[in-house]
Design an enzyme around this catalytic site. Sequence first.
Site, short mmCIF file in Angstrom:
data_model
loop_
_atom_site.label_atom_id
_atom_site.label_comp_id
_atom_site.label_asym_id
_atom_site.label_seq_id
_atom_site.Cartn_x
_atom_site.Cartn_y
_atom_site.Cartn_z
N ASP A 1 42.48 24.33 43.19
CA ASP A 1 42.38 24.39 41.61
C ASP A 1 43.13 23.08 41.20
O ASP A 1 44.09 22.43 41.66
CB ASP A 1 43.18 25.68 41.14
CG ASP A 1 43.03 26.04 39.84
OD1 ASP A 1 42.24 26.91 39.71
OD2 ASP A 1 43.46 25.11 39.05
N ASN B 1 39.97 37.04 37.62
CA ASN B 1 40.04 37.42 36.20
C ASN B 1 38.44 37.72 35.78
O ASN B 1 37.68 37.00 36.04
CB ASN B 1 40.25 36.07 35.50
CG ASN B 1 41.61 35.91 35.54
OD1 ASN B 1 42.68 36.68 35.78
ND2 ASN B 1 42.09 34.69 35.85
N GLN C 1 39.47 34.77 31.87
CA GLN C 1 38.61 34.26 32.65
C GLN C 1 37.80 32.86 31.84
O GLN C 1 37.71 33.36 30.72
CB GLN C 1 37.41 34.97 32.93
CG GLN C 1 36.33 34.28 33.76
CD GLN C 1 34.98 35.20 34.26
OE1 GLN C 1 35.18 36.25 33.81
NE2 GLN C 1 34.10 34.64 35.03
N VAL D 1 36.19 30.14 33.31
CA VAL D 1 34.90 29.74 34.01
C VAL D 1 34.13 30.87 34.28
O VAL D 1 34.59 31.36 35.18
CB VAL D 1 35.43 28.93 35.18
CG1 VAL D 1 33.91 28.17 35.80
CG2 VAL D 1 36.22 27.58 34.61
N HIS E 1 34.86 33.59 40.68
CA HIS E 1 35.90 32.89 41.58
C HIS E 1 37.33 33.88 41.94
O HIS E 1 37.57 34.47 41.20
CB HIS E 1 36.51 31.36 41.04
CG HIS E 1 36.95 31.68 39.48
ND1 HIS E 1 35.94 31.77 38.42
CD2 HIS E 1 38.10 31.61 38.98
CE1 HIS E 1 36.63 31.88 37.19
NE2 HIS E 1 37.84 31.64 37.62
N HIS F 1 40.97 33.63 43.01
CA HIS F 1 42.09 32.77 43.14
C HIS F 1 42.79 33.00 44.41
O HIS F 1 43.06 34.30 44.53
CB HIS F 1 42.94 32.72 41.85
CG HIS F 1 42.28 32.59 40.68
ND1 HIS F 1 42.68 31.24 40.10
CD2 HIS F 1 41.55 32.98 39.71
CE1 HIS F 1 42.22 31.07 39.06
NE2 HIS F 1 41.68 32.24 38.57
#
Length: 123
Positions: free
Chosen positions: A41, A96, A103, A105, A109, A111
């Site tokens: 990240d 998220n 969220q 993006v 994804h 994390h």
Amino acid sequence: MADPSPTASNAPSDTIFGRILRGEIPCDPVHSDELCLAFRDVNPQAPVHVLVIPRQPLVNLADASDDDAPLLGHLLRVAAKVAAAEGLSGWRTVINNGAGAGQTVFHLHVHVIGGRPLAWPPG
Ligand code: AMP
């Protein structure tokens, strides 16, 4: 209140993660295979903060279908392998889902966060 997050039907046709997958912008990769890419990240929230993303442009978990179950399982297996490769013992995965959950993006994804004590409950 309605969640303003995009869905598959009205999502932006591209995201910054799509550009990373196409090699248009750089990333710091830690894992790559035919189904997913994992990279650090850019704004880490812990000493280890990696994102695992599918190559397929799913918006988020709510956008996934039963057909995506093997892919979703793969993302979690890769998350665990990344955590092990980073030498983590206690670590956390976060997905998220929607703007109301943070969220930002709209390309699914996972994390992977670790390397420091992690409080519970999360914010
Ligand atoms: P979320 O808020 O769950 O949508 O998480 C999006 C994450 O993407 C945030 O933690 C950002 O720091 C991260 N991010 C955004 N742009 C990049 C980038 N170009 N490279 C790596 N991570 C990014």
